[in-house]
Each structure stands twice: as C-alpha cells, then as structure tokens.
Design a protein around this motif. Sequence first.
Motif, PDB file in Angstrom:
ATOM      1  N   LEU A 161      10.447   0.708  27.658  1.00 26.02           N
ATOM      2  CA  LEU A 161      11.347  -0.334  28.126  1.00 26.02           C
ATOM      3  C   LEU A 161      11.389  -1.313  26.857  1.00 26.02           C
ATOM      4  N   ASP A 162      12.532  -2.390  26.855  1.00 31.31           N
ATOM      5  CA  ASP A 162      12.560  -3.035  25.721  1.00 31.31           C
ATOM      6  C   ASP A 162      11.640  -4.475  26.568  1.00 31.31           C
ATOM      7  N   PRO A 163      11.575  -5.362  25.560  1.00 33.85           N
ATOM      8  CA  PRO A 163      10.565  -6.455  25.986  1.00 33.85           C
ATOM      9  C   PRO A 163      11.096  -7.196  27.288  1.00 33.85           C
ATOM     10  N   LYS A 216       8.750  -7.338  30.825  1.00 30.49           N
ATOM     11  CA  LYS A 216       8.307  -8.461  31.439  1.00 30.49           C
ATOM     12  C   LYS A 216       8.425  -8.346  32.834  1.00 30.49           C
ATOM     13  N   GLU A 217       9.600  -7.816  33.468  1.00 29.61           N
ATOM     14  CA  GLU A 217       9.855  -7.598  34.954  1.00 29.61           C
ATOM     15  C   GLU A 217       8.825  -6.538  35.507  1.00 29.61           C
ATOM     16  N   VAL A 218       8.426  -5.487  34.790  1.00 27.96           N
ATOM     17  CA  VAL A 218       7.556  -4.484  35.382  1.00 27.96           C
ATOM     18  C   VAL A 218       6.096  -5.122  35.388  1.00 27.96           C
ATOM     19  N   LEU A 219       5.684  -5.920  34.221  1.00 26.93           N
ATOM     20  CA  LEU A 219       4.478  -6.512  34.278  1.00 26.93           C
ATOM     21  C   LEU A 219       4.297  -7.539  35.374  1.00 26.93           C
ATOM     22  N   ASN A 220       5.373  -8.563  35.563  1.00 30.39           N
ATOM     23  CA  ASN A 220       5.192  -9.217  36.574  1.00 30.39           C
ATOM     24  C   ASN A 220       4.835  -8.644  38.052  1.00 30.39           C
ATOM     25  N   ALA A 263      21.102   6.075  38.735  1.00 33.71           N
ATOM     26  CA  ALA A 263      21.755   5.840  37.325  1.00 33.71           C
ATOM     27  C   ALA A 263      22.436   4.416  37.240  1.00 33.71           C
ATOM     28  N   GLN A 264      22.493   3.920  38.596  1.00 38.80           N
ATOM     29  CA  GLN A 264      23.150   2.599  38.642  1.00 38.80           C
ATOM     30  C   GLN A 264      22.068   1.300  38.186  1.00 38.80           C
ATOM     31  N   LEU A 265      20.585   1.914  37.841  1.00 37.76           N
ATOM     32  CA  LEU A 265      19.850   0.988  37.574  1.00 37.76           C
ATOM     33  C   LEU A 265      19.158   0.770  36.411  1.00 37.76           C
ATOM     34  N   SER A 266      18.742  -0.422  35.767  1.00 38.95           N
ATOM     35  CA  SER A 266      18.080  -0.753  34.415  1.00 38.95           C
ATOM     36  C   SER A 266      16.961   0.292  34.357  1.00 38.95           C
ATOM     37  N   GLY A 267      16.257   0.451  33.068  1.00 41.01           N
ATOM     38  CA  GLY A 267      14.979   0.912  33.072  1.00 41.01           C
ATOM     39  C   GLY A 267      13.793  -0.068  33.882  1.00 41.01           C
ATOM     40  N   GLY A 268      13.854  -1.239  33.419  1.00 45.78           N
ATOM     41  CA  GLY A 268      13.088  -2.058  34.449  1.00 45.78           C
ATOM     42  C   GLY A 268      13.133  -1.774  35.830  1.00 45.78           C
ATOM     43  N   GLN A 269      14.301  -1.555  36.304  1.00 45.68           N
ATOM     44  CA  GLN A 269      14.469  -1.767  37.792  1.00 45.68           C
ATOM     45  C   GLN A 269      13.846  -0.215  38.113  1.00 45.68           C
ATOM     46  N   LYS A 270      14.307   0.777  37.532  1.00 46.76           N
ATOM     47  CA  LYS A 270      13.907   2.000  37.851  1.00 46.76           C
ATOM     48  C   LYS A 270      12.233   2.034  37.774  1.00 46.76           C
ATOM     49  N   GLN A 271      11.598   1.460  37.038  1.00 49.98           N
ATOM     50  CA  GLN A 271      10.205   1.455  36.988  1.00 49.98           C
ATOM     51  C   GLN A 271       9.544   0.743  38.212  1.00 49.98           C
ATOM     52  N   ARG A 272      10.241  -0.586  38.382  1.00 48.99           N
ATOM     53  CA  ARG A 272       9.917  -1.196  39.870  1.00 48.99           C
ATOM     54  C   ARG A 272      10.006  -0.304  41.104  1.00 48.99           C
ATOM     55  N   GLU A 289       0.343  -2.815  25.496  1.00 52.57           N
ATOM     56  CA  GLU A 289       0.572  -4.304  25.800  1.00 52.57           C
ATOM     57  C   GLU A 289      -0.770  -5.115  25.669  1.00 52.57           C
ATOM     58  N   ILE A 290      -1.422  -5.452  24.584  1.00 51.04           N
ATOM     59  CA  ILE A 290      -2.610  -6.016  24.558  1.00 51.04           C
ATOM     60  C   ILE A 290      -2.656  -7.345  24.974  1.00 51.04           C
ATOM     61  N   GLY A 291      -1.684  -8.171  24.820  1.00 48.59           N
ATOM     62  CA  GLY A 291      -1.649  -9.699  25.682  1.00 48.59           C
ATOM     63  C   GLY A 291      -1.697  -9.319  26.949  1.00 48.59           C
ATOM     64  N   PHE A 292      -0.970  -8.539  27.601  1.00 47.09           N
ATOM     65  CA  PHE A 292      -0.923  -8.232  29.014  1.00 47.09           C
ATOM     66  C   PHE A 292      -2.354  -7.856  29.328  1.00 47.09           C
ATOM     67  N   ALA A 293      -2.773  -6.868  28.644  1.00 47.19           N
ATOM     68  CA  ALA A 293      -4.273  -6.275  28.900  1.00 47.19           C
ATOM     69  C   ALA A 293      -5.286  -7.433  29.304  1.00 47.19           C
ATOM     70  N   VAL A 294      -5.216  -8.535  28.067  1.00 47.79           N
ATOM     71  CA  VAL A 294      -6.107  -9.563  28.024  1.00 47.79           C
ATOM     72  C   VAL A 294      -5.840 -10.653  29.208  1.00 47.79           C
TER      73      VAL A 294
END
Length: 247
Positions: free
Chosen positions: A174-176, A180-184, A142-151, A202-207
């Motif tokens: 997740l918001d943009p 980016k945190e997760v995609l990295n 509960a103390q983590l952001s969505g991006g942190q939870k996914q990481r 995420e088409i750009g990420f896929a490419v």
Amino acid sequence: MKMIEVKNIRKSFGDLEVLKDVSFDVEQGDVVAILGPSGSGKSTMLRSLIELEKVDRGEIKIEGETLCTNGVYAPKRKKRAILNKMGMVFQHFNLFPHMNIRDNLMCACLCSKQGTKKELEKLAEELLAKVELSDKIDAMPAQLSGGQKQRVAIARALMRKPDIMLFDEPTSALDPELTKEVLNVIKQLSREKMTMLIVTHEIGFAVEAANKIIFLDGGYVAASGTPDEVVNNSGNERIMSFLDKVM
C-alpha cells in the motif's frame, strides 16, 4: 497467560535453513512487532504458527495446547481447534474476486458451520462498521482501494472471533495514505487488548503500537524486548545498521 510459546523451532527448505533455534513467548494482550531484514525468516516464523509452514524441530504451544513437537503435529481435530484460535491477514488481501464483500466475510464461517446465515450476516455488518466500511458491504473487491481491501481482510479474519491475530506485512503493498487506514484499524484492535503478532517494516508504527519487538536476523532472534530496548538502546550494530537503512 501465555498465548504463544515457541521453543527452539527450526525450519529448512532443502539445504537452506531459514529458522535456526527460534524461541519466544507472547502473553495475553501483547502486541508484538516482528522486525528484520528481508530473508531473515520473519514470514516463515509467523506462518509456522498457523501451520502454513511445518517446522522441522522444536515446539509450538497455543494457549497451553501443543500444536507440534519436533515435526509431529497434534491429531486433526485437536489441531483444528488450536488453529481456530488464530486469524491471519496476508500482504495481498486474498479476497474472492467473484463474491461481494458480505459473502467474502461469511464464506468460510458458513462452510465450517460457525453460525447461522442470519447470525453471520449480523456479525459481518458489525465488523465492517468496525473497519469503517459499512457502505461497501454489497461492493465487489474490484471496486475497493488497496487499503479498503486490506481492512476487509482484517474484518474477515475477525469473523472467526480469534483470540490471536497474525499480520504478515499487511501494509507493504500500500501507499502511505492507504497504509495509515490499515494501521489505524490495527491500533484500534490493540486498544481492545487483542493479542497480535505483526511482521512489518513500519518502524514508527512498531514503536508506537507494539509493547514488544522481536528482531530476527539470519534465522535467529537477534534481540527481543520493549520498543525502547530494541530500537533505541539495543547497542547491537546489526540492528542499528538495519534501522539506519529503513528509517
């Protein structure tokens, strides 16, 4: 080496046929992005690789071992060994809210006796460092952001030391900035030659990150190839219409 071989799989839910004669191969080190409109069968296809959905027909092999043939699955012990070769990351994290991050990472491995507590604590620390969350090891979800939870969810999947990672729309909640945190992290795994299948919009990420794209439409593989072949030069009107809407 072929890490995944899928031949002519079909899957229905009642009268609705979701997968219709789907076939593809994944080589070691491939990063495969799975694209397609909502309802095209992307998540069902991915989930079938780890038996979260049971296929009705066709064959699935993981690293040359047969997981299922025409709805008949490998015996329990062999099936467990096959499934342990894969890690799965879901859209909604699925962390245990009553456990801190250290225990979230260690829980499944402790229950299945995949190492001593000391060994698993060391591995958890290493993997949290990998996803740049070392300072969150004692935090609660509960103390983590969505991006942190996914990481954290990615680190948890890596605890089993899988040969293949499966991602089912890991950034759709997740918001943009958090995306980016997760995609990295996924890009870093790609640089380490981890074999991955990623359902994504995420088409750009896929490419950028994938060396192969599978485009599903209506339960069929409408196109498969390099990002340039599928996204830039497919000539397929259905694919072009989809890309126009999401890009």
